[in-house]
Design an enzyme around this catalytic site. Structure first.
Site, PDB file in Angstrom:
ATOM      1  N   GLU A 160      -1.668  -9.768  13.771  1.00  0.00           N
ATOM      2  CA  GLU A 160      -2.219 -10.694  12.777  1.00  0.00           C
ATOM      3  C   GLU A 160      -1.024 -11.419  12.185  1.00  0.00           C
ATOM      4  OE1 GLU A 160      -5.523  -9.320  10.534  1.00  0.00           O
ATOM      5  OE2 GLU A 160      -5.856  -7.659  11.897  1.00  0.00           O
ATOM      6  N   CYS A 177      -0.773 -14.917   3.738  1.00  0.00           N
ATOM      7  CA  CYS A 177      -0.983 -15.567   5.028  1.00  0.00           C
ATOM      8  C   CYS A 177      -2.120 -16.576   4.915  1.00  0.00           C
ATOM      9  CB  CYS A 177      -1.303 -14.534   6.083  1.00  0.00           C
ATOM     10  SG  CYS A 177      -2.434 -13.308   5.469  1.00  0.00           S
TER      11      CYS A 177
HETATM   12  P1  NAD Z   1       8.103 -10.457   9.176  1.00  0.00           P
HETATM   13  O1  NAD Z   1       7.567 -10.849  10.498  1.00  0.00           O
HETATM   14  O2  NAD Z   1       9.457 -10.914   8.804  1.00  0.00           O
HETATM   15  O3  NAD Z   1       8.137  -8.865   9.046  1.00  0.00           O
HETATM   16  C1  NAD Z   1       6.994  -8.086   9.272  1.00  0.00           C
HETATM   17  C2  NAD Z   1       7.427  -6.689   9.659  1.00  0.00           C
HETATM   18  O4  NAD Z   1       8.078  -6.756  10.914  1.00  0.00           O
HETATM   19  C3  NAD Z   1       8.428  -6.043   8.704  1.00  0.00           C
HETATM   20  O5  NAD Z   1       8.135  -4.667   8.583  1.00  0.00           O
HETATM   21  C4  NAD Z   1       9.748  -6.240   9.418  1.00  0.00           C
HETATM   22  O6  NAD Z   1      10.706  -5.265   9.084  1.00  0.00           O
HETATM   23  C5  NAD Z   1       9.321  -6.074  10.857  1.00  0.00           C
HETATM   24  N1  NAD Z   1      10.212  -6.663  11.853  1.00  0.00           N
HETATM   25  C6  NAD Z   1      11.105  -7.661  11.719  1.00  0.00           C
HETATM   26  N2  NAD Z   1      11.738  -7.868  12.896  1.00  0.00           N
HETATM   27  C7  NAD Z   1      11.223  -6.997  13.782  1.00  0.00           C
HETATM   28  C8  NAD Z   1      11.459  -6.722  15.170  1.00  0.00           C
HETATM   29  N3  NAD Z   1      12.363  -7.410  15.855  1.00  0.00           N
HETATM   30  N4  NAD Z   1      10.733  -5.759  15.757  1.00  0.00           N
HETATM   31  C9  NAD Z   1       9.796  -5.071  15.061  1.00  0.00           C
HETATM   32  N5  NAD Z   1       9.554  -5.268  13.753  1.00  0.00           N
HETATM   33  C10 NAD Z   1      10.245  -6.229  13.126  1.00  0.00           C
HETATM   34  O7  NAD Z   1       7.018 -10.911   8.090  1.00  0.00           O
HETATM   35  P2  NAD Z   1       7.080 -10.779   6.499  1.00  0.00           P
HETATM   36  O8  NAD Z   1       8.063 -11.761   5.964  1.00  0.00           O
HETATM   37  O9  NAD Z   1       7.180  -9.359   6.067  1.00  0.00           O
HETATM   38  O10 NAD Z   1       5.592 -11.252   6.129  1.00  0.00           O
HETATM   39  C11 NAD Z   1       5.224 -12.576   6.099  1.00  0.00           C
HETATM   40  C12 NAD Z   1       4.544 -13.016   7.378  1.00  0.00           C
HETATM   41  O11 NAD Z   1       3.417 -12.199   7.647  1.00  0.00           O
HETATM   42  C13 NAD Z   1       3.999 -14.425   7.265  1.00  0.00           C
HETATM   43  O12 NAD Z   1       4.176 -15.086   8.485  1.00  0.00           O
HETATM   44  C14 NAD Z   1       2.530 -14.187   6.978  1.00  0.00           C
HETATM   45  O13 NAD Z   1       1.687 -15.279   7.269  1.00  0.00           O
HETATM   46  C15 NAD Z   1       2.264 -13.009   7.849  1.00  0.00           C
HETATM   47  N6  NAD Z   1       1.060 -12.288   7.424  1.00  0.00           N
HETATM   48  C16 NAD Z   1      -0.074 -12.383   8.189  1.00  0.00           C
HETATM   49  C17 NAD Z   1      -1.243 -11.753   7.787  1.00  0.00           C
HETATM   50  C18 NAD Z   1      -2.518 -11.817   8.588  1.00  0.00           C
HETATM   51  O14 NAD Z   1      -3.418 -11.029   8.331  1.00  0.00           O
HETATM   52  N7  NAD Z   1      -2.645 -12.708   9.557  1.00  0.00           N
HETATM   53  C19 NAD Z   1      -1.247 -11.023   6.600  1.00  0.00           C
HETATM   54  C20 NAD Z   1      -0.076 -10.952   5.850  1.00  0.00           C
HETATM   55  C21 NAD Z   1       1.078 -11.589   6.278  1.00  0.00           C
END
Ligand code: NAD
Length: 526
Positions: free
Chosen positions: A289, A323
């Site tokens: 997501e 999001c």
């Molecule tokens: P992010 O992608 O930076 O991080 C999300 C998670 O992934 C964190 O736990 C991070 O440590 C981990 N991560 C980072 N690099 C990684 C890798 N290489 N391998 C595995 N894990 C890794 O996102 P964020 O800044 O925490 O959150 C914001 C984003 O999330 C926005 O794009 C937002 O739209 C999205 N979001 C989507 C939904 C939805 O339901 N569609 C809900 C909430 C947030």
């Protein structure tokens, strides 16, 4: 929690019918309690045991005031990932063999514990990610409702065991959905409890074990979820907690050979990387997501007061770090001026400040990187168009020690890439359109397809919007949030295009089944 508070109606992101004095009293008490715990050290939890790490710790600082250290969290390495996956693999078969009703009972107990602890959980989230009181309580309440909703899916489907038709008279055919095994569960910072709980509880109730990594900016909330599951009676090893960095623990986790599937909520960039890299030996489920660039359309016939309020709430709730947040508006040229006047009025009236305080709507963004991203985007907006309100960092008291920027609105030419890229900072892009056709075409130009909203009183326009807009979650005339506010069982939260991988969302009726694979069982009677 007092009996009075417990008896209060559920508080969602948009609640109105609430005894606010009781709510604030409870919240104040929880904040005080939580503040007494600041600065402690925390370990990883693998197979139900605390595990130390010699890697550098994560110093979890509040975005409200970065001098405030909430806690010091162990950082998981590749070795810890290995141990946690091993623990999950060891625990999973027995967990899956239990009667599904027992799994449901344990998870329903977890939902109850979240409700019992909701003020403490909300206070922690407010301090840790800068959520207003109402937003953080909504997050806690949603978490409990998500668990209950996913348990109900198991119940409604009778544990996903179904008698099938016979092709011959001597056979008995049964269709069974069975868990995959071990899921990696990786969560973002912005709904640190609800998304972590939603993803993990669906995996667990289906009979999987989970290795969970919370976001770097929200390890404390993540640990509280671990405690909830532990106290609810989840067997050791079924849910393992690894605080750590995405680039190391996160990367090692989804790449681990012992992982049978990934459930991830976060940015499109990381989600696509996981999707492309996960299935090397065979295809593994990858439930993603991802981000959004959500548009609200304001038509000639709209109630402009409702539109201005709905857009303001949705654009600036949680500082646009949802999001589902409205990050762009397409307004019909004939109502652009009066709409913008109302939008600016609403935005200027927002109460900005320390979000742990009562009645503050708009707090800090999550970290220094977000402030820098905001400043870059604002500089671009100044060059390409006009900043109508905001446009800078907030200084002086109470902002000086936190990551505060102003709620900002920019009028931009439709060619600006600020209409296309997800920024996740409080910059709302406004474009003027000639009609619905153009508004929908502009809406559909992004790679994302998460939420969308329209303000219109014409049935034909509403029907066309639903038919043509490329988004999984659509709202019409939603004054409480033009594109935000989905709730379990009410609005399935499905991202189309670059906003998700499976076409079936959290909060929706098909969610739990995605954590299971089908087995057809034919027995020929002797
Ligand atoms: P992010 O992608 O930076 O991080 C999300 C998670 O992934 C964190 O736990 C991070 O440590 C981990 N991560 C980072 N690099 C990684 C890798 N290489 N391998 C595995 N894990 C890794 O996102 P964020 O800044 O925490 O959150 C914001 C984003 O999330 C926005 O794009 C937002 O739209 C999205 N979001 C989507 C939904 C939805 O339901 N569609 C809900 C909430 C947030």
């Amino acid at each position: 929690m007092t009996a009075a508070a417990r008896a209060q109606s559920k508080i969602t992101y948009t609640s109105a019918d609430v005894d606010w004095e009781a709510f604030h009293r409870e919240f104040d008490g929880a904040l005080e309690h939580v503040r007494r715990q600041l600065g402690r050290e925390y370990q990883l939890y693998i197979a139900g045991e605390p595990v130390a790490s010699t890697a550098n710790i994560i110093v979890d600082r509040s975005p409200i005031d970065t001098r405030v250290v909430l806690g010091k969290f162990a950082v998981a390495t590749g070795d810890h990932v290995d141990q946690a996956v091993g623990a999950a693999r060891a625990a999973q078969p027995a967990w899956a063999r239990r009667d599904w009703r027992e799994r449901v009972a344990i998870l329903r107990r977890a939902a109850e514990l979240i409700r019992e602890r909701k003020y403490e959980l909300a206070a922690i989230m407010s301090l840790e990610v800068g959520k207003s009181r109402l937003e953080s309580m909504g997050d806690a309440e949603e978490s409990a409702d998500l668990i209950d909703y996913y348990c109900q899916q198991m119940e409604d489907a009778g544990g996903f065991v179904r008698e099938m038709a016979k092709v011959t008279s001597v056979e008995r055919n049964t269709d069974v959905l069975r868990p995959y095994g071990v899921f990696a569960c990786i969560a973002p910072f912005n709904f640190p409890l609800a998304l972590s709980t939603g993803m993990s509880s669906a995996a667990l109730v289906a009979g999987n074990a989970v290795v969970y990594k919370p976001a770097e900016d929200a390890p404390w909330t993540g640990l509280k979820l671990y405690e909830v599951y532990r106290d609810a009676g989840l067997p050791k090893g079924a849910f393992n907690y690894l605080s750590g960095h995405g680039s190391e623990a996160g990367e090692a986790l989804w790449r681990h050979r012992g992982i049978d599937g990934v459930v991830f909520t976060g940015s499109k960039e990381i989600g696509l990387k996981i999707y492309r890299g996960l299935s090397t030996r065979w295809i593994k489920p990858c439930l993603l997501e991802l981000g959004g660039k959500n548009a609200a359309i304001v038509m000639e016939s709209a109630d402009l007061d409702a539109a201005a309020e709905g857009v303001t709430r949705s654009a600036f709730g949680l500082q646009n770090q949802k999001c589902s947040a409205t990050s762009r508006v397409y307004v019909h040229e004939s109502v652009a001026q009066p709409f913008l006047t109302k939008l600016l009025e609403q935005t200027q009236a927002l109460r900005i400040g320390d979000p742990t305080e009562r009645d503050v709507y708009f707090g800090p963004v999550i970290n220094a990187e977000s402030v820098a991203k905001f400043e870059r985007a604002v500089a671009k907006a100044r060059k390409e168009g006009e900043i109508l309100v905001g446009g800078g960092r907030l200084t002086g008291q109470p902002f000086a020690r936190g990551h505060y920027v102003a709620p900002t609105i920019a009028k931009l030419p439709l060619t600006s890439t600020l209409f296309l890229d997800e920024l996740f900072v409080p910059l709302l892009a406004v474009g003027i359109v000639e009609g619905l056709e153009q508004a929908i075409a502009e809406t559909n130009k992004t790679e994302y397809g998460l939420t969308a909203g329209i303000f219109s009183t014409r049935e034909s326009e509403i029907a066309r919007f639903f038919e043509e807009v490329e988004a999984g979650v659509c709202y019409v005339n939603k004054r409480t949030g033009a594109t935000t506010g989905a709730w379990p069982g009410a609005q399935p939260f499905t991202g189309w295009k670059g906003s998700g991988s499976s076409g079936k969302g959290g909060c929706g009726p098909y969610y739990v089944a995605q954590f299971m694979r089908e087995q057809s069982r034919t027995v020929i009677d002797a």
